[in-house]
Write an enzyme that holds these catalytic residues in place. Structure first.
Site, PDB file in Angstrom:
ATOM      1  N   TRP A  41      -0.006  -8.247 -12.528  1.00 35.09           N
ATOM      2  CA  TRP A  41       0.716  -9.325 -11.833  1.00 35.09           C
ATOM      3  C   TRP A  41       1.399 -10.271 -12.809  1.00 35.09           C
ATOM      4  O   TRP A  41       2.236 -11.076 -12.392  1.00 35.09           O
ATOM      5  CB  TRP A  41      -0.218 -10.085 -10.897  1.00 35.09           C
ATOM      6  N   SER A  60      -4.616   2.777   4.375  1.00 36.56           N
ATOM      7  CA  SER A  60      -4.886   2.028   3.152  1.00 36.56           C
ATOM      8  C   SER A  60      -4.843   0.524   3.399  1.00 36.56           C
ATOM      9  O   SER A  60      -5.678  -0.237   2.894  1.00 36.56           O
ATOM     10  CB  SER A  60      -3.865   2.423   2.080  1.00 36.56           C
ATOM     11  N   MET A  88      -6.118   5.103 -14.003  1.00 37.13           N
ATOM     12  CA  MET A  88      -5.696   3.802 -13.481  1.00 37.13           C
ATOM     13  C   MET A  88      -6.828   3.074 -12.764  1.00 37.13           C
ATOM     14  O   MET A  88      -6.970   1.858 -12.888  1.00 37.13           O
ATOM     15  CB  MET A  88      -4.496   3.971 -12.545  1.00 37.13           C
ATOM     16  N   ARG A  91      -8.683   2.982  -3.908  1.00 43.27           N
ATOM     17  CA  ARG A  91      -9.735   3.607  -3.123  1.00 43.27           C
ATOM     18  C   ARG A  91      -9.781   5.125  -3.314  1.00 43.27           C
ATOM     19  O   ARG A  91     -10.764   5.669  -3.807  1.00 43.27           O
ATOM     20  CB  ARG A  91      -9.518   3.251  -1.647  1.00 43.27           C
ATOM     21  N   GLY A 129       2.254   2.472  -3.089  1.00 46.78           N
ATOM     22  CA  GLY A 129       2.379   2.962  -4.459  1.00 46.78           C
ATOM     23  C   GLY A 129       2.900   1.925  -5.424  1.00 46.78           C
ATOM     24  O   GLY A 129       3.363   2.259  -6.517  1.00 46.78           O
ATOM     25  N   THR A 130       2.807   0.661  -5.033  1.00 49.25           N
ATOM     26  CA  THR A 130       3.314  -0.436  -5.864  1.00 49.25           C
ATOM     27  C   THR A 130       2.675  -0.448  -7.248  1.00 49.25           C
ATOM     28  O   THR A 130       3.369  -0.473  -8.273  1.00 49.25           O
ATOM     29  CB  THR A 130       3.046  -1.786  -5.178  1.00 49.25           C
ATOM     30  N   ARG A 165       5.966   5.505   1.270  1.00 50.01           N
ATOM     31  CA  ARG A 165       4.804   6.383   1.464  1.00 50.01           C
ATOM     32  C   ARG A 165       4.669   6.707   2.950  1.00 50.01           C
ATOM     33  O   ARG A 165       5.094   5.906   3.799  1.00 50.01           O
ATOM     34  CB  ARG A 165       3.537   5.665   0.961  1.00 50.01           C
ATOM     35  N   HIS A 218       7.475  -7.345  -2.054  1.00 46.01           N
ATOM     36  CA  HIS A 218       7.219  -6.743  -0.742  1.00 46.01           C
ATOM     37  C   HIS A 218       8.188  -7.312   0.299  1.00 46.01           C
ATOM     38  O   HIS A 218       8.053  -7.010   1.482  1.00 46.01           O
ATOM     39  CB  HIS A 218       5.794  -7.044  -0.277  1.00 46.01           C
ATOM     40  N   LYS A 238       0.811  -1.220   0.000  1.00 49.04           N
ATOM     41  CA  LYS A 238       0.000   0.000   0.000  1.00 49.04           C
ATOM     42  C   LYS A 238       0.846   1.273   0.000  1.00 49.04           C
ATOM     43  O   LYS A 238       0.480   2.295   0.569  1.00 49.04           O
ATOM     44  CB  LYS A 238      -0.988   0.011   1.179  1.00 49.04           C
TER      45      LYS A 238
END
Length: 287
Positions: free
Chosen positions: A73, A130, A224, A249, A47-48, A122, A100, A45
């Site tokens: 993915w 998020s 996006m 979101r 900005g990937t 972030r 991650h 969460k």
């Protein structure tokens, strides 16, 4: 693959059993990076998805077709996910790979190459908000409880994917050992065009101004969030409950202000100062 209610513990950290297996984690830890690889490193969460999209467009010279027809993915697979080995086995060069994972799991194999590493960070107060909402819709993550309960687990590092603080500290403390670029979600939000140009320079991939314009337009949050290849609406409700929320979101900077009480804010800032006091980077989390 199901395993929605199973957590895989690896190196002392819990990962969703839906996507991670012992075999896939060993594959990641022993992965043979190539000098032409680009590795996106993020805590969840942070900005990937945004960086995956930007790099897809840069590496395709602004051609939007891959971004509009191939799920992210598959274009930019997570090295620790069980399906990654199959995706990468026939692709040897110019790979965009996502992770991650904490530094200590990937460091040994990564040091054997000159792959380019892009770390996206972030504001952790926005990250926890998020991540909390993502837990509500992602059926492969535990129920988060109240925001206050989830916040405390986050601060203690007792959430899936481990501690945000340890993740960023370990990666940034070793940044001089790699071909490494640090960039923040807030930088992308403040000036996306300059950020794209910064990434192009790091990647040694020059683009004409009109191509950069195309990338900036395509990678706006509005565009996006309507792209099925990245908004995860292709994922069935059994895995992500789209009635309980959206993967993309708000995309805001400072959304934490709508969730934190003053007491929670002060507590978070105290923990942040304690855990990050030895870092030599000054983080700018506002616009």
């Amino acid at each position: 693959m199901a395993n929605l209610n199973i957590a895989l513990q690896y190196s002392g950290i819990n990962f969703p059993g839906h996507l991670h297996t012992l075999q896939s984690m060993h594959y990641a830890e022993e992965f043979k990076f190539h000098d032409t690889d680009i590795l996106i490193v993020t805590y969840p969460k942070s900005g990937t998805t945004w960086m995956q999209e930007i790099l897809t467009l840069i590496c395709s010279d602004g051609n939007q077709a891959p971004a509009k027809t191939i799920p992210n993915w598959i274009r930019t697979p997570w090295i620790e996910h069980y399906y990654c080995e199959d995706i990468l086995q026939d692709k040897l060069d110019n790979r965009i790979i996502t992770t991650h994972l904490p530094f200590h799991i990937l460091s040994k194999s990564l040091k054997q190459s000159n792959a380019k590493v892009i770390y996206v960070a972030r504001n952790p107060m926005d990250v926890v908000v998020s991540f909390y909402h993502f837990h509500k819709m992602a059926k492969f993550l535990p129920e988060p409880g109240t925001f206050g309960e989830f916040l405390e687990k986050f601060l203690l590092g007792k959430v899936h994917f481990g501690s945000w603080f340890e993740h960023i500290k370990d990666w940034l403390s070793h940044r001089e050992e790699f071909n490494f670029l640090f960039i923040t979600y807030e930088e992308l939000k403040k000036d996306l065009r300059s950020s794209v140009e910064k990434l192009c320079k790091f990647l040694e991939h020059s683009l004409l101004p009109d191509v950069v314009d195309t990338i900036v337009w395509h990678c706006s949050f509005t565009n996006m969030k309507d792209n099925q290849m990245i908004n995860y609406t292709l994922v069935p409700n059994e895995i992500m409950d789209h009635q309980r929320g959206k993967f993309m979101r708000k995309g805001k900077v400072g959304d934490w202000k709508e969730h934190f009480t003053e007491e929670q804010k002060q507590h978070f800032e105290k923990v942040f100062q304690e855990k990050m006091r030895e870092m030599d980077i000054r983080f700018i989390w506002s616009l």
